[in-house]
Design a protein around this motif. Structure first.
Motif, PDB file in Angstrom:
ATOM      1  N   ASN A 180       0.850  -1.196   0.000  1.00 44.70           N
ATOM      2  CA  ASN A 180       0.000   0.000   0.000  1.00 44.70           C
ATOM      3  C   ASN A 180       0.888   1.249   0.000  1.00 44.70           C
ATOM      4  N   THR A 184       2.722   4.639  -0.140  1.00 46.91           N
ATOM      5  CA  THR A 184       2.264   5.996   0.168  1.00 46.91           C
ATOM      6  C   THR A 184       3.476   6.906   0.191  1.00 46.91           C
ATOM      7  N   TYR A 223       1.994   2.288   3.908  1.00 47.32           N
ATOM      8  CA  TYR A 223       1.019   3.210   4.504  1.00 47.32           C
ATOM      9  C   TYR A 223       0.957   3.042   6.015  1.00 47.32           C
ATOM     10  N   LYS A 243      -1.483   8.597  -1.430  1.00 47.55           N
ATOM     11  CA  LYS A 243      -1.474   7.215  -1.933  1.00 47.55           C
ATOM     12  C   LYS A 243      -1.059   7.191  -3.390  1.00 47.55           C
ATOM     13  N   ILE A 244      -0.145   6.318  -3.720  1.00 44.25           N
ATOM     14  CA  ILE A 244       0.303   6.179  -5.097  1.00 44.25           C
ATOM     15  C   ILE A 244      -0.024   4.751  -5.568  1.00 44.25           C
ATOM     16  N   TYR A 245      -0.262   4.614  -6.838  1.00 39.84           N
ATOM     17  CA  TYR A 245      -0.631   3.343  -7.435  1.00 39.84           C
ATOM     18  C   TYR A 245       0.458   2.912  -8.382  1.00 39.84           C
ATOM     19  N   GLU A 246       1.196   1.906  -7.997  1.00 43.39           N
ATOM     20  CA  GLU A 246       2.292   1.395  -8.810  1.00 43.39           C
ATOM     21  C   GLU A 246       1.767   0.422  -9.860  1.00 43.39           C
ATOM     22  N   SER A 269       0.922  -3.044  -8.565  1.00 45.83           N
ATOM     23  CA  SER A 269       0.044  -3.190  -7.417  1.00 45.83           C
ATOM     24  C   SER A 269      -1.356  -3.609  -7.869  1.00 45.83           C
TER      25      SER A 269
END
Length: 353
Positions: free
Chosen positions: A307, A309, A320, A347-350, A353
């Motif tokens: 998660n 972040t 996170y 929050k970042i979305y790789e 993920s």
């Protein structure tokens, strides 16, 4: 009788300040706090290990500074710092004309509490509510206890209480403009005082009082020591007030310069494209074979991030759960020590993920 009545009317009209004067002195202290807060933040970010405690304890330090400053001016000038800056004084709230400078002890202490403690408690309450709202946004919704429901009801009711208070202030100012009431603020009404202009006799009284206090009274060594300590405290207060008087316009300029409207203009004029990362860092990273040196590892737990972040104040990416717990407890970045809050977590979305 008519001449005496005309004299009283003209005297009252001269002593009664205008709405512009009372609003100007209120805006003075309202601009000092955020400007000084930003100056402390810049100082803490430049050297977190040495000046970080100033940022973490800013509210308490500002309260102490405000208490010393306002107590000095209330005792010697019968006015707050901003009121004295604009040539105003506090007098009893009755209808009689002020004949001398000075407040009763109860009025002075009541004014000190309302000037310093009420803004401090309000700022702490608003900061606590904002922090709790951020925590609710980032936390998982579970079954609520009675205390949590009571807290949510308080959070929901606070905007209405604040709006009612602002409406009371507006009505008080409106009545002050039309001459219905002699106080423009509910805080003055609660302190049972009102504002009036300084006159020549008041200035002479302040000068005479200052000259008397500067001469140590003959007496026991304890009395002399107390007199010297009082003079030292007055000297610190006078030097502090003088420096604030000289720097208040600079602080107001800082408050305007770092306002949201002005910053949007500055960013559009000075925005430049982000430079690429240094090549030597990429080479060092490619040859680094230490365990935990993976770019996808969390700097706190040293394991693969879950998660992911990013902390916007420093740019480092964490798990996170790790960064939320650390920032909530320490209010700074764990890597470089920059002051940080929960609202700085993004929050970042790789891709994997």
């Amino acid at each position: 009788m008519a001449e005496a009545g005309a004299h009283l009317t003209s005297t009252a009209a001269n002593e009664q300040p205008s709405i512009f004067e009372v609003l100007a002195q209120e805006s003075l202290m309202e601009a000092v706090r955020p400007a000084l807060r930003h100056a402390i933040k810049v100082l803490a970010e430049s050297n977190p290990s040495r000046f970080g405690f100033l940022w973490r304890s800013f509210d308490e330090l500002y309260l102490l500074l405000d208490l010393l400053l306002q107590n000095h001016f209330l005792f010697h000038c019968s006015a707050s710092f901003s009121e004295n800056f604009y040539g105003l004084k506090r007098v009893p709230g009755g209808l009689r004309l002020p004949v001398s400078l000075g407040l009763r002890r109860t009025s002075r202490w009541r004014s000190l509490v309302l000037l310093c403690l009420v803004p401090y408690l309000r700022a702490k309450l608003e900061a606590t509510l904002a922090r709790q709202r951020d925590e609710e946004d980032f936390s998982i919704k579970l079954a609520q206890t009675r205390s949590q429901r009571l807290y949510r009801a308080t959070v929901a009711a606070y905007p209405y209480v604040s709006s009612a208070w602002q409406a009371w202030i507006f009505c008080q100012q409106l009545l002050f403009v039309f001459g219905v009431t002699r106080t423009h603020s509910p805080l003055l009404w609660l302190a049972n005082v009102r504002l009036a202009r300084l006159n020549a006799q008041d200035i002479r009284d302040m000068e005479r009082k200052s000259s008397i206090n500067n001469n140590p009274a003959d007496g026991s060594p304890l009395q002399r020591a107390w007199s010297l300590m009082s003079q030292a405290a007055r000297g610190v207060a006078v030097s502090l007030s003088t420096s604030l008087s000289l720097g208040v316009f600079f602080l107001q300029f800082l408050e305007w310069w770092y306002s949201s409207d002005n910053q949007s203009t500055v960013k559009t004029l000075t925005s430049l494209p982000a430079p690429p990362p240094p090549l030597h860092l990429q080479q060092d990273h490619g040859t680094d074979a230490r365990p935990g040196a993976d770019s996808r590892s969390c700097p706190l737990c040293r394991r693969l991030r879950t998660n992911a972040t990013v902390l916007s104040t420093s740019g480092f990416v964490f798990c996170y759960r790790c960064i939320f717990t650390y920032v909530k407890a320490n209010r700074c970045c764990p890597v470089i020590g920059y002051p940080s809050e929960l609202q700085h977590l993004v929050k970042i979305y790789e891709p994997d993920s």
